[in-house]
Motif scaffolding. Structure first.
Motif, PDB file in Angstrom:
ATOM      1  N   ILE A   1      -3.692  -5.363 -22.857  1.00 34.35           N
ATOM      2  CA  ILE A   1      -1.942  -6.273 -22.093  1.00 34.35           C
ATOM      3  C   ILE A   1      -1.303  -4.895 -23.383  1.00 34.35           C
ATOM      4  CG2 ILE A   1       0.176  -7.762 -22.616  1.00 34.35           C
ATOM      5  CD1 ILE A   1      -2.226 -10.392 -22.096  1.00 34.35           C
ATOM      6  N   ARG A   2      -1.535  -5.220 -24.660  1.00 36.94           N
ATOM      7  CA  ARG A   2      -1.237  -3.509 -25.488  1.00 36.94           C
ATOM      8  C   ARG A   2      -1.350  -2.527 -24.846  1.00 36.94           C
ATOM      9  NH1 ARG A   2      -2.971  -6.625 -30.623  1.00 36.94           N
ATOM     10  NH2 ARG A   2      -1.301  -7.852 -30.631  1.00 36.94           N
ATOM     11  N   ARG A   3      -2.285  -1.843 -23.952  1.00 29.26           N
ATOM     12  CA  ARG A   3      -2.929  -0.820 -23.701  1.00 29.26           C
ATOM     13  C   ARG A   3      -2.680  -0.341 -22.514  1.00 29.26           C
ATOM     14  NH1 ARG A   3      -5.962   1.923 -28.178  1.00 29.26           N
ATOM     15  NH2 ARG A   3      -5.791   0.020 -29.673  1.00 29.26           N
ATOM     16  N   ASP A   4      -2.698  -1.423 -21.558  1.00 27.75           N
ATOM     17  CA  ASP A   4      -3.645  -0.709 -20.017  1.00 27.75           C
ATOM     18  C   ASP A   4      -1.580  -1.458 -18.815  1.00 27.75           C
ATOM     19  OD1 ASP A   4      -5.120   0.425 -20.358  1.00 27.75           O
ATOM     20  OD2 ASP A   4      -6.689  -1.109 -20.696  1.00 27.75           O
ATOM     21  N   VAL A   5      -1.246  -2.556 -19.261  1.00 31.95           N
ATOM     22  CA  VAL A   5      -0.381  -3.496 -18.926  1.00 31.95           C
ATOM     23  C   VAL A   5       0.921  -2.995 -18.301  1.00 31.95           C
ATOM     24  CG1 VAL A   5       0.751  -5.354 -17.880  1.00 31.95           C
ATOM     25  CG2 VAL A   5      -2.067  -5.282 -18.646  1.00 31.95           C
ATOM     26  N   ASN A   6       1.200  -2.563 -17.843  1.00 39.52           N
ATOM     27  CA  ASN A   6       2.449  -1.857 -17.677  1.00 39.52           C
ATOM     28  C   ASN A   6       3.706  -2.892 -18.440  1.00 39.52           C
ATOM     29  OD1 ASN A   6       2.550   0.228 -15.310  1.00 39.52           O
ATOM     30  ND2 ASN A   6       2.946  -0.898 -14.081  1.00 39.52           N
ATOM     31  N   TYR A   7       4.076  -2.021 -19.373  1.00 33.83           N
ATOM     32  CA  TYR A   7       5.280  -2.619 -20.094  1.00 33.83           C
ATOM     33  C   TYR A   7       4.979  -3.740 -21.165  1.00 33.83           C
ATOM     34  CZ  TYR A   7       7.946   0.109 -17.401  1.00 33.83           C
ATOM     35  OH  TYR A   7       9.160   1.101 -17.161  1.00 33.83           O
ATOM     36  N   GLY A   8       3.744  -4.042 -20.974  1.00 35.79           N
ATOM     37  CA  GLY A   8       2.763  -4.888 -21.207  1.00 35.79           C
ATOM     38  C   GLY A   8       2.509  -5.038 -23.695  1.00 35.79           C
ATOM     39  N   ASN A   9       3.097  -4.085 -23.239  1.00 34.76           N
ATOM     40  CA  ASN A   9       2.953  -3.629 -24.481  1.00 34.76           C
ATOM     41  C   ASN A   9       3.983  -3.951 -25.618  1.00 34.76           C
ATOM     42  OD1 ASN A   9       1.959  -2.603 -27.167  1.00 34.76           O
ATOM     43  ND2 ASN A   9       3.981  -0.790 -27.196  1.00 34.76           N
ATOM     44  N   ILE A  10       5.406  -4.297 -24.261  1.00 27.33           N
ATOM     45  CA  ILE A  10       6.301  -4.579 -25.429  1.00 27.33           C
ATOM     46  C   ILE A  10       6.681  -6.074 -24.565  1.00 27.33           C
ATOM     47  CG2 ILE A  10       9.190  -4.973 -24.859  1.00 27.33           C
ATOM     48  CD1 ILE A  10       8.858  -1.821 -24.161  1.00 27.33           C
ATOM     49  N   ILE A  11       5.880  -6.481 -24.207  1.00 26.78           N
ATOM     50  CA  ILE A  11       6.591  -8.596 -23.930  1.00 26.78           C
ATOM     51  C   ILE A  11       5.440  -8.719 -24.744  1.00 26.78           C
ATOM     52  CG2 ILE A  11       5.101  -9.253 -21.718  1.00 26.78           C
ATOM     53  CD1 ILE A  11       5.978  -7.623 -19.572  1.00 26.78           C
ATOM     54  N   GLN A  12       4.385  -8.552 -25.249  1.00 31.76           N
ATOM     55  CA  GLN A  12       3.536  -8.985 -25.813  1.00 31.76           C
ATOM     56  C   GLN A  12       4.137  -8.938 -27.041  1.00 31.76           C
ATOM     57  OE1 GLN A  12       1.195  -6.858 -28.803  1.00 31.76           O
ATOM     58  NE2 GLN A  12       0.918  -9.903 -29.366  1.00 31.76           N
ATOM     59  N   LYS A  13       4.904  -8.377 -27.983  1.00 24.02           N
ATOM     60  CA  LYS A  13       5.677  -7.809 -28.743  1.00 24.02           C
ATOM     61  C   LYS A  13       6.386  -8.683 -28.959  1.00 24.02           C
ATOM     62  CE  LYS A  13       3.496  -3.424 -30.739  1.00 24.02           C
ATOM     63  NZ  LYS A  13       3.399  -2.678 -30.600  1.00 24.02           N
ATOM     64  N   LEU A  14       7.505  -8.605 -28.069  1.00 25.42           N
ATOM     65  CA  LEU A  14       8.458  -9.936 -27.727  1.00 25.42           C
ATOM     66  C   LEU A  14       8.048 -11.314 -27.968  1.00 25.42           C
ATOM     67  CD1 LEU A  14      11.272 -10.179 -27.121  1.00 25.42           C
ATOM     68  CD2 LEU A  14      11.023  -9.240 -24.439  1.00 25.42           C
ATOM     69  N   HIS A  15       7.273 -11.633 -27.852  1.00 24.52           N
ATOM     70  CA  HIS A  15       6.426 -12.618 -27.239  1.00 24.52           C
ATOM     71  C   HIS A  15       6.391 -12.927 -28.572  1.00 24.52           C
ATOM     72  CE1 HIS A  15       5.298 -17.238 -25.218  1.00 24.52           C
ATOM     73  NE2 HIS A  15       4.030 -16.765 -26.219  1.00 24.52           N
ATOM     74  N   ALA A  16       5.621 -12.257 -29.352  1.00 22.84           N
ATOM     75  CA  ALA A  16       5.464 -12.685 -30.531  1.00 22.84           C
ATOM     76  C   ALA A  16       6.356 -12.850 -32.082  1.00 22.84           C
ATOM     77  CB  ALA A  16       4.039 -11.415 -31.519  1.00 22.84           C
ATOM     78  N   ASN A  17       7.459 -11.709 -31.555  1.00 23.97           N
ATOM     79  CA  ASN A  17       8.526 -11.554 -32.946  1.00 23.97           C
ATOM     80  C   ASN A  17       9.156 -12.828 -31.882  1.00 23.97           C
ATOM     81  OD1 ASN A  17       8.476  -8.992 -34.760  1.00 23.97           O
ATOM     82  ND2 ASN A  17       7.444  -8.280 -32.426  1.00 23.97           N
ATOM     83  N   GLY A  18       9.436 -13.232 -30.636  1.00 19.46           N
ATOM     84  CA  GLY A  18      10.061 -14.039 -30.045  1.00 19.46           C
ATOM     85  C   GLY A  18      10.190 -15.199 -31.040  1.00 19.46           C
ATOM     86  N   ALA A  19       8.517 -15.582 -30.742  1.00 19.36           N
ATOM     87  CA  ALA A  19       8.315 -16.959 -31.876  1.00 19.36           C
ATOM     88  C   ALA A  19       8.903 -16.871 -32.951  1.00 19.36           C
ATOM     89  CB  ALA A  19       6.839 -16.990 -32.091  1.00 19.36           C
ATOM     90  N   SER A  20       8.858 -15.941 -34.376  1.00 20.92           N
ATOM     91  CA  SER A  20       9.255 -15.961 -35.331  1.00 20.92           C
ATOM     92  C   SER A  20      11.238 -16.189 -35.529  1.00 20.92           C
ATOM     93  CB  SER A  20       8.861 -14.106 -36.529  1.00 20.92           C
ATOM     94  OG  SER A  20       8.475 -13.935 -36.599  1.00 20.92           O
ATOM     95  N   PHE A  21      11.708 -14.895 -34.498  1.00 24.48           N
ATOM     96  CA  PHE A  21      13.102 -15.386 -34.067  1.00 24.48           C
ATOM     97  C   PHE A  21      13.511 -16.577 -33.548  1.00 24.48           C
ATOM     98  CE2 PHE A  21      15.703 -11.175 -35.364  1.00 24.48           C
ATOM     99  CZ  PHE A  21      14.358 -10.878 -35.709  1.00 24.48           C
ATOM    100  N   PHE A  22      12.501 -17.300 -32.980  1.00 27.94           N
ATOM    101  CA  PHE A  22      12.557 -18.887 -31.897  1.00 27.94           C
ATOM    102  C   PHE A  22      13.708 -19.448 -33.631  1.00 27.94           C
ATOM    103  CE2 PHE A  22      11.437 -21.748 -28.593  1.00 27.94           C
ATOM    104  CZ  PHE A  22      12.451 -22.062 -28.384  1.00 27.94           C
ATOM    105  N   PHE A  23      11.752 -19.217 -34.928  1.00 30.58           N
ATOM    106  CA  PHE A  23      11.887 -20.322 -36.072  1.00 30.58           C
ATOM    107  C   PHE A  23      13.260 -20.620 -37.140  1.00 30.58           C
ATOM    108  CE2 PHE A  23       8.016 -21.749 -34.663  1.00 30.58           C
ATOM    109  CZ  PHE A  23       7.796 -22.905 -35.098  1.00 30.58           C
ATOM    110  N   ILE A  24      13.816 -18.466 -36.892  1.00 26.87           N
ATOM    111  CA  ILE A  24      14.989 -18.555 -37.829  1.00 26.87           C
ATOM    112  C   ILE A  24      16.399 -18.775 -37.038  1.00 26.87           C
ATOM    113  CG2 ILE A  24      16.338 -16.144 -37.673  1.00 26.87           C
ATOM    114  CD1 ILE A  24      13.664 -14.362 -37.937  1.00 26.87           C
ATOM    115  N   ALA A  25      15.628 -19.317 -35.440  1.00 31.32           N
ATOM    116  CA  ALA A  25      17.032 -19.712 -35.544  1.00 31.32           C
ATOM    117  C   ALA A  25      17.161 -21.057 -35.394  1.00 31.32           C
ATOM    118  CB  ALA A  25      17.019 -19.500 -33.829  1.00 31.32           C
ATOM    119  N   VAL A  26      16.311 -21.889 -35.543  1.00 30.70           N
ATOM    120  CA  VAL A  26      15.927 -23.069 -35.641  1.00 30.70           C
ATOM    121  C   VAL A  26      16.532 -24.012 -36.675  1.00 30.70           C
ATOM    122  CG1 VAL A  26      13.280 -23.863 -36.222  1.00 30.70           C
ATOM    123  CG2 VAL A  26      14.761 -25.485 -34.278  1.00 30.70           C
ATOM    124  N   TYR A  27      16.057 -22.604 -37.694  1.00 32.40           N
ATOM    125  CA  TYR A  27      16.402 -22.924 -39.724  1.00 32.40           C
ATOM    126  C   TYR A  27      17.933 -23.033 -39.041  1.00 32.40           C
ATOM    127  CZ  TYR A  27      10.758 -23.795 -40.639  1.00 32.40           C
ATOM    128  OH  TYR A  27       9.453 -23.623 -40.843  1.00 32.40           O
TER     129      TYR A  27
END
Lengths: 280, 419
Positions: free
Chosen positions: B82-108
């Motif tokens: 996903i990170r290497r070959d899928v179109n924009y996969g690099n960004i989508i994967q990083k958005l999902h992973a960092n999104g989880a962190s920011f979801f928790f920042i917001a919920v706290y």
């Protein structure tokens, strides 16, 4: 802006080092290894890009030296010509790939067969499997290098400064690879360990890999002198690219998204202000 | 969620639809005209921010699943694919992973806002309790999601956390085997975590719906903590709060995208870029940063079972918080002692987070024990007693009175000549 940032980070690093030395705490959480040398790589920072010539040189070092024992199984030959990488021409990549044999098949007779590699193939691994690699290297598996600069860290700092320093400087993975490659030295007190080599940058200071780089181990096509330092820099930059081949695209996209969102949020703020002004 | 149409629609199609299913009426009444206190500050925008984060996680997650393979031999490589070959996969994967962190920042931030302004007090107890359930569902979802890339920390994190259940007397081992789907963390574990990681966000959506429903029954709380008394105190949700929330959401996204695009691995663990290996234990097994305070509570207690109990109790205690706080005054603005306790609690939680990231030895264990003790004392002793002894400051008689007083103070300050 970035100059002040650098100054702040330098100050924090010095302060951190001073306090830790004073309190006698071992720096590295991992086990007392030396902090990696901080190299100014071209790909650092918000606008950082890979240096094409450096990546091409780094690929040569990887191919001639590292690939003898280490696999890089997630990278394909075609990646070498993609934008944001070493950007070899497609012809060059075809020629590079054709220099390798890969196993394909089964064919109509159900037999596996050897054929020259094409750009779509992954880099072939030097050993058939982890067990074969381990056994051929005296019981120590030479790790796959596809993600090496992201899976290793070059430095550890005390908890109260670490988050700030790493936010600016990153984890130092490429610096770790560089430092390890130039870091071999004679062990202190003439100590010796069977089949292991002393390197203060390694987590346990003793590793199975012997010093891989010697002066002029490769001959660079662009005429750059192949000193150990030069080769170490080039190959660690190449590995940084192999670990993060879409970095340039990501930073470029991010730059435009930040500008777009920045303008949009200013406009949104003005909208909000206008709506609320009539209320009070 | 009201029954019959109370609006007149000129468009015949809308009228026809609304008389059969009053959905247009509902949207108009609940999402546009909904009377909202006019004194909400920016801490109140985190509800909208959280809804946005949920949508971002759902969309990026659904796209990731199109390319991800939940199998021990392929999961790690498929994420790299996903990170290497899928179109924009690099960004989508990083958005999902960092999104989880920011979801928790917001919920706290959202939860601490609730604690500061007494948002859990009558008549909003159920609203608060659904919120705690949402937090629990988020934690379960985040934990299982972190296992899916099948890196070293994914594997060993899963092993350590599921092993906690072995502390349960008599059935512990059986429960752990049942959770794993075998005798070790293996393919069955990965596949069921994947299944549940896909299921739970929809449970989360349902809980969020209930949360918003409960909110629309009692109406918003507000920084002053006195209930809405007249139309003077409120404004319509749209455009006043839709536009304010949108602005806050954009600023929040600027921070999120700053990490996604310029420091995407900062919040993760380097070791998770090494594929899972059951034979090699990493030097330090630590959960994601957002679980660290609870991890510190777990490790602060020498007994495994009691540690697990304390960890779960530290969250479950929030369910009974509305009855632990005996004060009738909601907002900490009018509770000087509670306000001090609140800020101490914030520092205690941050301190627990720091302890959770350190190896469980020496001073760190002592610090976690003190902080854990304070955490429970805060909820179980200080809050119930404080309500009985504290003298709150006089409350304004209404929201609009407090707003007017604030404006008057501002204009007199502005009118005074500079000294």
């Amino acid at each position: 802006m970035s100059k002040t940032m650098n100054k702040i980070v330098k100050f924090l690093t010095t302060a951190a080092l001073a306090t830790t030395l004073a309190s006698g705490i071992t720096l590295a959480a991992g086990g007392g290894n030396k902090l990696a040398k901080d190299i100014d790589f071209s790909f650092e920072g918000i606008f950082g890009k890979y240096d094409r010539a450096q990546l091409q040189r780094g690929y040569l070092v990887y191919k001639e030296v590292c690939a003898a024992c280490h696999s890089m199984r997630l990278v394909s030959f075609r990646n070498l010509s993609q934008p944001g990488g070493p950007e070899f021409s497609e012809e060059q990549v075809k020629a590079i790939a054709a220099g390798f044999e890969v196993t394909d098949g089964p064919n109509e007779d159900g037999e596996m067969f050897q054929r020259p590699a094409v750009p779509a193939d992954r880099f072939p691994s030097p050993f058939a499997n982890v067990e074969a690699a381990t056994s051929a290297n005296g019981g120590a598996y030479p790790p796959d290098l596809s993600l090496v600069t992201k899976s290793r860290e070059g430095w550890h700092f005390p908890w109260y400064v670490s988050p700030f320093i790493k936010l600016v400087k990153g984890g130092g993975g490429a610096e770790y690879v560089y430092s390890l490659l130039i870091g071999y030295e004679d062990p202190p007190h003439g100590e010796e360990k069977e089949g292991l080599h002393y390197n203060p940058y390694f987590s346990t200071q003793w590793l199975a890999m012997p010093n891989p780089l010697n002066e002029d181990a490769v001959e660079y096509a662009d005429g750059t002198k192949a000193s150990v330092d030069q080769m170490a820099r080039d190959v660690s930059a190449f590995m940084a690219w192999a670990s993060e081949p879409k970095m340039e695209e990501r930073k470029r996209t991010g730059f435009f998204i930040m500008i777009y969102l920045g303008i949009l949020s200013v406009l949104m703020f003005l909208v909000k202000k206008k709506i609320w002004r009539d209320l009070h | 969620m009201s029954g019959h149409s109370s609006y007149e629609f000129s468009n015949p199609v809308v009228k026809w639809l609304d008389s059969r299913l009053p959905i247009v009426t509902m949207v108009k009444a609940q999402a546009m005209d909904f009377p909202t206190p006019k004194n909400l500050n920016y801490w109140w925008t985190f509800g909208g921010i959280l809804a946005t984060m949920l949508v971002i996680q759902l969309i990026t997650g659904i796209v990731l699943v199109m390319h991800y393979t939940p199998h021990v031999d392929m999961a790690f490589d498929s994420v790299e694919h996903i990170r290497r070959d899928v179109n924009y996969g690099n960004i989508i994967q990083k958005l999902h992973a960092n999104g989880a962190s920011f979801f928790f920042i917001a919920v706290y931030i959202h939860m601490f806002r609730g604690l500061y302004y007494g948002s859990y007090k009558a008549p909003r107890e159920v609203l608060w309790m659904i919120g705690v359930a949402i937090f629990l569902a988020m934690m379960a979802t985040g934990f299982m999601g972190y296992v899916l890339p099948w890196g070293q920390m994914s594997f060993w994190g899963a092993k350590v956390i599921t092993n906690l259940f072995s502390a349960i007397p008599f059935f512990g081992e059986a429960i752990v085997t049942w959770l794993w789907g075998g005798f070790s963390v293996d393919n069955a574990t990965l596949q069921r975590f994947f299944s549940l990681h896909y299921l739970l966000p929809f449970v989360l959506c349902a809980l969020v719906f209930l949360h918003v429903w409960a909110l629309h029954v009692s109406g918003n709380g507000n920084p002053v903590g006195v209930e809405v008394k007249s139309g003077q105190d409120t404004v319509s949700f749209h455009p006043y709060y839709t536009m304010k929330d949108l602005f806050a959401i954009l600023v929040f996204l600027l921070f999120l995208f700053g990490f996604v695009f310029f420091s995407p691995d900062y919040l993760g663990h380097p070791i998770n870029y090494v594929e899972a290996n059951p034979l090699v234990t990493p030097a330090h097994i630590v959960p994601e940063w957002y679980y660290l305070p609870f991890y510190a509570i777990l490790r602060s207690i020498p007994d495994k079972l009691l540690g697990v109990v304390a960890m779960f109790a530290s969250i479950l205690i929030l369910f009974i918080l509305p009855w632990l706080d005996t004060s009738k005054v909601r907002s900490a603005t009018y509770r000087p002692r509670y306000r001090q306790l609140f800020w101490i609690l914030v520092v205690v939680c941050l301190g627990l987070g720091v302890c959770g990231a350190q190896p469980a030895e020496g001073g760190w264990v002592i610090a976690s024990r003190i902080l854990t003790a304070w955490y429970f004392l805060h909820f179980l002793v200080f809050l119930p007693l404080l309500g009985l002894f504290e003298t709150p400051k006089p409350l304004p008689s209404s929201i609009s009175e407090s707003v007017l007083a604030k404006q008057a103070a501002k204009s007199t300050a502005a009118a005074q000549p500079a000294e």
